[in-house]
Structures are given as structure tokens and as C-alpha cells.
Design a protein around this motif. Structure first.
Motif, PDB file in Angstrom:
ATOM      1  N   ARG A  90      32.636  40.312  40.312  1.00 42.49           N
ATOM      2  CA  ARG A  90      31.889  39.278  39.437  1.00 42.49           C
ATOM      3  C   ARG A  90      30.435  39.363  38.893  1.00 42.49           C
ATOM      4  O   ARG A  90      29.823  38.868  38.296  1.00 42.49           O
ATOM      5  N   LEU A 194      45.852  33.713  36.238  1.00 37.99           N
ATOM      6  CA  LEU A 194      45.459  34.897  34.799  1.00 37.99           C
ATOM      7  C   LEU A 194      46.223  35.918  34.995  1.00 37.99           C
ATOM      8  O   LEU A 194      46.306  36.769  36.052  1.00 37.99           O
ATOM      9  N   ASP A 195      46.701  36.767  33.413  1.00 45.89           N
ATOM     10  CA  ASP A 195      46.923  38.041  33.428  1.00 45.89           C
ATOM     11  C   ASP A 195      46.074  38.670  33.130  1.00 45.89           C
ATOM     12  O   ASP A 195      45.113  39.119  32.191  1.00 45.89           O
ATOM     13  N   ASN A 196      45.683  39.820  34.287  1.00 43.59           N
ATOM     14  CA  ASN A 196      44.812  41.116  34.560  1.00 43.59           C
ATOM     15  C   ASN A 196      45.089  42.553  33.711  1.00 43.59           C
ATOM     16  O   ASN A 196      44.561  43.074  33.458  1.00 43.59           O
ATOM     17  N   CYS A 197      46.290  42.325  32.832  1.00 45.80           N
ATOM     18  CA  CYS A 197      46.993  43.262  31.849  1.00 45.80           C
ATOM     19  C   CYS A 197      46.229  42.585  30.383  1.00 45.80           C
ATOM     20  O   CYS A 197      46.357  43.280  29.236  1.00 45.80           O
ATOM     21  N   GLN A 198      46.052  41.356  30.257  1.00 47.03           N
ATOM     22  CA  GLN A 198      45.589  41.210  29.030  1.00 47.03           C
ATOM     23  C   GLN A 198      44.494  40.628  29.242  1.00 47.03           C
ATOM     24  O   GLN A 198      44.551  39.636  28.990  1.00 47.03           O
ATOM     25  N   GLN A 199      43.673  40.827  29.777  1.00 48.50           N
ATOM     26  CA  GLN A 199      41.984  40.337  29.863  1.00 48.50           C
ATOM     27  C   GLN A 199      41.727  39.125  30.318  1.00 48.50           C
ATOM     28  O   GLN A 199      40.915  38.671  30.236  1.00 48.50           O
ATOM     29  N   LEU A 200      42.298  39.179  31.508  1.00 50.46           N
ATOM     30  CA  LEU A 200      43.010  37.755  32.062  1.00 50.46           C
ATOM     31  C   LEU A 200      43.296  36.702  31.403  1.00 50.46           C
ATOM     32  O   LEU A 200      42.910  35.245  31.834  1.00 50.46           O
ATOM     33  N   ALA A 201      43.704  36.736  30.909  1.00 53.50           N
ATOM     34  CA  ALA A 201      44.036  35.018  29.635  1.00 53.50           C
ATOM     35  C   ALA A 201      45.305  34.704  30.582  1.00 53.50           C
ATOM     36  O   ALA A 201      45.757  35.478  31.434  1.00 53.50           O
ATOM     37  N   ARG A 202      45.126  32.454  30.284  1.00 48.70           N
ATOM     38  CA  ARG A 202      45.724  32.415  30.984  1.00 48.70           C
ATOM     39  C   ARG A 202      47.277  31.937  30.214  1.00 48.70           C
ATOM     40  O   ARG A 202      47.587  32.073  29.262  1.00 48.70           O
ATOM     41  N   ARG A 217      48.517  39.639  38.497  1.00 45.99           N
ATOM     42  CA  ARG A 217      48.447  38.835  38.382  1.00 45.99           C
ATOM     43  C   ARG A 217      47.928  37.791  39.063  1.00 45.99           C
ATOM     44  O   ARG A 217      48.098  37.937  39.945  1.00 45.99           O
TER      45      ARG A 217
END
Length: 299
Positions: A90, A194-202, A217
Motif C-alpha cells: 500500500r 471490501l470487494d476487490n472486484c469493485q475497486q475495494l468498495a464496501r 473479498r
């Protein structure tokens, strides 16, 4: 030290080249461990458990049949140890994913046998001055693997530097499954991820997780117990000191471009325990962190 440790239980542990266990691959050294309760394979590179078979049962872990076992390259399958960072770094995203400990050899420190024939195998890793080029702190790690009817990994990481050390890690378990269509994961219901398939959206996990495509996830601060429900068996994952749960399968579209996965994507699912993202640790000089994960087959 390898030979000294092996002499303790030489009838139960053999040190073999990978080529003697898997056809057409390299010669990375692998421990073959056999007890009255299980059989396990452990690579000295990364102290990586590659296989764990309770007696009379199928392997709990998946290892890619396309794995070439090339020195210095990550081994696809089993339980890689991702540290001193998990996933993309990061602070410096250009660095290799999942740190560097999984790609280096660990020292076999000791092998002990209990009164009932279970094995306890310990490995040590010390970051080198060369590693300071990509990570600012010297650290050491010890992994102790307990081989019984269940598989337990105890990972301790110590900051040996004079500065605070950022630490994120994961015990990146690949579990062998009969397929994805009927697979479920319990123990994540009601949790934020966090969904790493959707830009880490919660999002909120409303119910047990099912695998209908690519899944990547991160469940922070979850801890507790997860259970993979398969048509043929259930696998239970327990842990402490490893409160992040990461669930991953590449799905068909992504897997076709992965040379060591391909159409084998439906044979495994990763349910990983560690400390990452919001659970990342800040170790003071001399401080250490202990994480314990146990894997068991359940009826």
C-alpha cells in the motif's frame, strides 16, 4: 540443522527433491512427513505446506498440477505465507505482491514427535540486509507446523529493527473442493467486506457466501470460525491473531490467462487468515505478533 532435525524422526520425515514427487518439475527441497494420522508435504522455500491428507481422506489443500517449482518463484497452492505485506504494497504499489518471504528458503529449525506420534516442525526466517532495499525493517519469523488429525500453523513475527515496523500478512490457504457451483462459506454472514472486484468498495455480506464468478473479498476484524461447505465434506478454519479473512477464486475469465491455473480454477477456493488492510499491525522495536490457524475436516 536440516540433517540434525531429520535425524530426530528420520522414519517419519524425508527430505526429497520436488522432481521425485511431481513429474517434470524442478528440484526444490520438500519434506515428506508421514504419521499414523496424516501425510504432509512442506517446501523449504517459504516453509510452505503443499499438501495435508488426514489418513483415509482426500487432501485438504490444492496444489496446481501445472506448478513448475522454480526456485525464487511463488508456488501456486498449499499455504503460502504472504509477508511482510499482503497483496499490493500500500506504500509502494510497484513492489512484488505478497512480500518476499514466500520466495526465499526458510531454515528447518527443529522436528519433535509427541508421545502419540504427532509431529511438530519449526522453520525460521531472517530478513537480510539485501531485503532492506524493498522493506525498511529487519525482522524474523518462526513458523511451527503441527501435524495431527488437524493441521495447525503457528506464525510468530518479530521486529528486529529500531523503528516501528508495518506488518500485514496472510496464511494464503488453497482448499481443494469438488467444484464451485454448490460450494458455500459460512461464518461471514452479517459482516462488512471490501470487494476487490469493485475497486475495494464496501458491502455487507447478507448470507453465506456462494461462488458464482470471480470472488476477491476482504473481511476485516472478522476472526472467529469459517466453514467451507462442499458436497463431499466440510472444512473448518479457526484462528487467533489473524482477524482478517480473505476469500478468493479467480473465476473462469481471469484464470484462463493464469499459466499455473487455467481450467483448474474450479478445483479450489482460497480462504485466508491474516492481518491486513485496517487490521495491519504496527510492531514496536522488539515487539512480536503471534497468529495461529487450525484447519480441520468436519462431517
Amino acid at each position: 540443522m536440516v540433517l540434525d532435525a531429520l535425524e530426530l524422526v528420520s522414519a517419519k520425515v524425508n527430505l526429497l527433491p520436488a522432481s521425485s514427487l511431481f513429474a517434470g518439475v524442478g528440484d526444490l527441497p520438500i519434506l515428506e512427513c508421514t504419521t499414523a494420522k496424516c501425510r504432509a508435504l512442506i517446501a523449504l522455500q517459504g516453509a510452505q505446506v503443499l499438501s495435508f491428507c488426514p489418513v483415509g481422506e482426500d487432501d485438504l489443500l490444492w496444489l496446481s498440477p501445472l506448478e513448475p517449482f522454480e526456485p525464487g518463484k511463488a508456488i501456486r497452492g498449499g499455504i503460502p505465507l504472504c509477508l511482510p505485506w499482503f497483496g499490493v504494497n500500500r506504500r509502494e504499489p510497484e513492489l512484488p505482491k505478497h512480500g518476499f518471504a514466500r520466495n526465499q528458503s526458510w531454515a528447518l529449525d527443529n522436528i519433535a514427535e509427541s508421545a502419540d506420534g504427532d509431529l511438530e516442525i519449526s522453520f525460521l526466517f531472517h530478513a537480510s540486509e539485501a531485503d532492506l532495499r524493498i522493506f525498511p525493517c529487519l525482522f524474523s519469523a518462526q513458523l511451527t507446523i503441527f501435524l495431527a488429525s488437524d493441521l495447525t500453523l503457528s506464525l510468530s513475527v518479530r521486529n528486529n529493527s529500531d523503528d516501528t515496523m508495518p506488518l500485514s500478512f496472510a496464511m494464503h490457504s488453497y482448499f481443494a473442493v469438488s467444484g464451485l457451483s454448490a460450494l458455500g462459506l459460512n461464518g461471514v454472514e452479517g459482516s462488512e467486506y471490501l470487494d476487490n472486484c469493485q475497486q475495494l468498495a464496501r458491502f455487507i455480506q447478507d448470507e453465506a457466501l456462494h461462488f458464482t464468478g470471480e470472488i476477491d473479498r476482504v473481511y476485516e476484524g472478522l476472526s472467529g470460525r469459517q466453514c467451507i461447505t462442499d458436497t463431499q465434506r466440510n472444512i473448518v478454519i479457526n484462528g487467533r491473531g489473524c482477524d482478517t479473512v480473505v476469500v478468493w477464486n479467480p473465476g473462469e475469465a481471469l484464470a484462463k490467462d493464469m499459466a499455473d491455473v487455467g481450467w483448474h480454477f474450479s478445483e479450489y477456493v482460497c480462504v485466508e487468515r491474516g492481518m491486513a488492510f485496517a487490521d495491519e499491525l504496527q510492531l514496536a522495536p522488539g515487539q512480536q505478533h503471534l497468529a495461529v490457524m487450525t484447519l480441520a475436516q468436519a462431517c
